[in-house]
Design an enzyme around this catalytic site. Structure first.
Site, PDB file in Angstrom:
ATOM      1  NE  ARG A   1      -9.632  60.299  86.314  1.00 45.56           N
ATOM      2  CZ  ARG A   1      -9.414  61.579  85.155  1.00 45.56           C
ATOM      3  NH1 ARG A   1      -7.779  61.879  84.525  1.00 45.56           N
ATOM      4  NH2 ARG A   1     -10.476  62.048  84.857  1.00 45.56           N
TER       5      ARG A   1
ATOM      6  CE1 TYR B   1       6.963  40.332  85.853  1.00 45.92           C
ATOM      7  CE2 TYR B   1       5.813  42.040  85.053  1.00 45.92           C
ATOM      8  CZ  TYR B   1       5.451  41.253  85.594  1.00 45.92           C
ATOM      9  OH  TYR B   1       4.587  41.415  86.361  1.00 45.92           O
TER      10      TYR B   1
ATOM     11  CG  ASP C   1      11.672  47.624  86.465  1.00 43.02           C
ATOM     12  OD1 ASP C   1      11.374  47.300  87.487  1.00 43.02           O
ATOM     13  OD2 ASP C   1      10.573  47.175  85.297  1.00 43.02           O
TER      14      ASP C   1
ATOM     15  CE  LYS D   1       6.145  42.362  91.479  1.00 40.62           C
ATOM     16  NZ  LYS D   1       6.226  41.628  90.180  1.00 40.62           N
TER      17      LYS D   1
HETATM   18  C1  LIG Z   1       6.191  42.266  88.855  1.00 40.41           C
HETATM   19  C2  LIG Z   1       6.676  43.163  88.665  1.00 40.41           C
HETATM   20  C3  LIG Z   1       6.650  44.023  87.063  1.00 40.41           C
HETATM   21  C4  LIG Z   1       5.193  44.572  87.141  1.00 40.41           C
HETATM   22  O1  LIG Z   1       4.353  45.101  87.929  1.00 40.41           O
HETATM   23  P1  LIG Z   1       2.839  44.838  88.820  1.00 40.41           P
HETATM   24  O2  LIG Z   1       2.833  45.239  89.961  1.00 40.41           O
HETATM   25  O3  LIG Z   1       2.610  43.247  89.065  1.00 40.41           O
HETATM   26  O4  LIG Z   1       2.064  44.939  87.699  1.00 40.41           O
HETATM   27  C5  LIG Z   1       7.246  45.006  86.567  1.00 40.41           C
HETATM   28  N1  LIG Z   1       8.883  44.906  85.977  1.00 40.41           N
HETATM   29  C6  LIG Z   1       9.094  43.701  87.031  1.00 40.41           C
HETATM   30  C7  LIG Z   1      10.976  43.483  87.410  1.00 40.41           C
HETATM   31  C8  LIG Z   1       8.670  42.618  87.816  1.00 40.41           C
HETATM   32  O5  LIG Z   1       9.247  42.294  89.071  1.00 40.41           O
END
Ligand SMILES: *Cc1c(COP(=O)(O)O)cnc(C)c1O
Length: 394
Positions: free
Chosen positions: A59, A112, A184, A209
């Site tokens: 961790r 998001y 982000d 992603k």
């Molecule tokens: C999918 C996504 C998230 C969250 O990610 P997870 O891996 O599903 O927790 C955050 N920001 C954006 C822009 C996303 O497309």
């Protein structure tokens, strides 16, 4: 420049790994262990006090996770990174690090859906407040800053409308306010956009992603520009238990080795499909940063290395027509998520952004008929044929 070269593809293929440190293993080994033996009680104590750098407990740090962190940090141009169990874990790590009772955040919309919900529905319970401004509204962002503002949080391109935030402009506002700019960068990814180079302080990703890219892992990461910020972020992730697992880290690292190739191929497909769809008689409007019809097309050309593989569009028949198309696709898969080798289609108003109230969705440009398409690496002709037959049923 690192030993393996400074190019984006070279970094994606090699960063974070030195075979000589792992018996010559050409891929990073998976250190699937929870804890690490100390050679002596004195050394164990030195590791806990920070005098010695050795490993303690997964961790708190693990060589496989560290390899992934180094790789993403190098791709983004940061000093280091902290892996997280999910993209939302990365978002949480950032917000829990910089915000506390009485503090205020300035954020852009759209975001998001769950990121917005985390602030509005959960951090609000702990005395955090927020002001939300449109992605393109830099003057609104400047005006929203208060003495108690601790963070500016943006997403560009924004999910799902593909609105862009001018990163250099937002960084200037954050600098004047003396607060960090957090970006982000999930939609573009480091192959197409590196926000730290435009003045951002922290970049985060859902590695679920494009970084992983194969629809088989959920994961997140936070990259910092400065070591002091990185130390604070790591402390949060470790204490709240947001950190990732070594096997998960290894899978994501394997995905990243082909990042540039996947992203460039998907983008090539998306460019062709967007131009074709925009002229299709069934399509009412279409939003793609690579087309001159995007209101921020010039900004996309300035701050991104390419427009990416996400397309937003609405059909002439609105919600019903969109539903018929989503039910009719065969090669394209009806599913949320994005940035993978496979093409995905979804309906933000009833799926990813369902948690955002209907009138708020409209204010953010998430119209009831908006359909989001994540273009993958299939053959362009197959994708076009599939969408053609599906649009015929709109
Ligand atoms: C999918 C996504 C998230 C969250 O990610 P997870 O891996 O599903 O927790 C955050 N920001 C954006 C822009 C996303 O497309």
């Amino acid at each position: 420049m690192t030993a393996h070269g400074g190019g984006k593809h070279s970094k994606a293929v090699h960063s974070g790994h030195r075979a000589a440190e792992h018996h010559g293993a050409v891929s990073v080994p998976i250190y699937q262990c929870s804890t690490f033996a100390f050679p002596s009680a004195e050394e164990g104590a030195a590791r806990f006090s920070g005098e010695s750098k050795g490993l303690i407990y997964t961790r708190l740090g693990n060589p496989t996770i560290a390899a992934l962190e180094t790789c993403v940090a190098e791709l983004e141009g940061g000093c280091g990174a902290v892996g997280a169990a999910t993209g939302m874990g990365a978002v949480s790590t950032v917000l829990l690090t910089f915000l506390g009772a009485g503090s205020h955040l300035v954020g852009t919309h759209p975001l998001y859906g769950p990121s917005r919900g985390l602030v509005d529905r959960h951090l609000s319970r702990f005395g955090v407040s927020a002001s939300w401004v449109g992605a393109a509204d830099l003057e609104g962002m400047r005006a929203a800053v208060r003495p108690e503002t601790k963070l500016i949080y943006v997403e560009t391109p924004a999910n799902p409308t593909l609105d862009l935030v001018d990163l250099a402009g937002a960084a200037e506002i954050a600098r004047a306010a003396g607060v960090p700019l957090v970006v982000d960068n999930t939609f573009a990814g480091p192959h197409l956009q590196r926000p730290l180079a435009w003045g951002a302080d922290v970049v985060l990703h859902s590695m679920t992603k494009s970084l992983n890219g194969h629809a088989d892992v959920v994961a997140g990461i936070v990259v910092a520009r400065e070591p002091a910020t990185l130390a604070r972020l790591r402390e949060t992730a470790m204490t709240f238990g947001i950190t990732m697992d070594p096997h998960q880290a290894w899978l994501v690292l394997r995905g990243i080795r082909t990042l540039g190739m996947r992203v460039e191929r998907a983008q090539e497909n998306a460019r062709a499909l967007a131009a074709w769809l925009e002229r299709h008689p069934a399509v009412e409007w279409l939003r793609y940063p690579g087309l001159p019809s995007h209101p921020q097309h010039e900004l996309a050309q300035r701050q991104m290395d390419g427009p990416g593989s996400m397309i937003a569009f609405e059909l002439k028949g609105g919600v019903e027509a969109g539903r018929r198309v989503m039910n009719a696709v065969r090669l394209v898969t009806l599913a949320v998520s994005l940035g993978g080798v496979e093409s995905l289609i979804e309906h933000p108003a009833s799926m990813t952004h369902k948690g955002v109230a209907a009138e708020e969705q409209l204010r953010q440009g998430i119209t009831p008929g908006l359909v989001r398409l994540s273009v993958g690496c299939e053959d362009l002709e197959d994708l076009r044929a599939d969408l053609e037959q599906a649009l015929a049923q709109a």
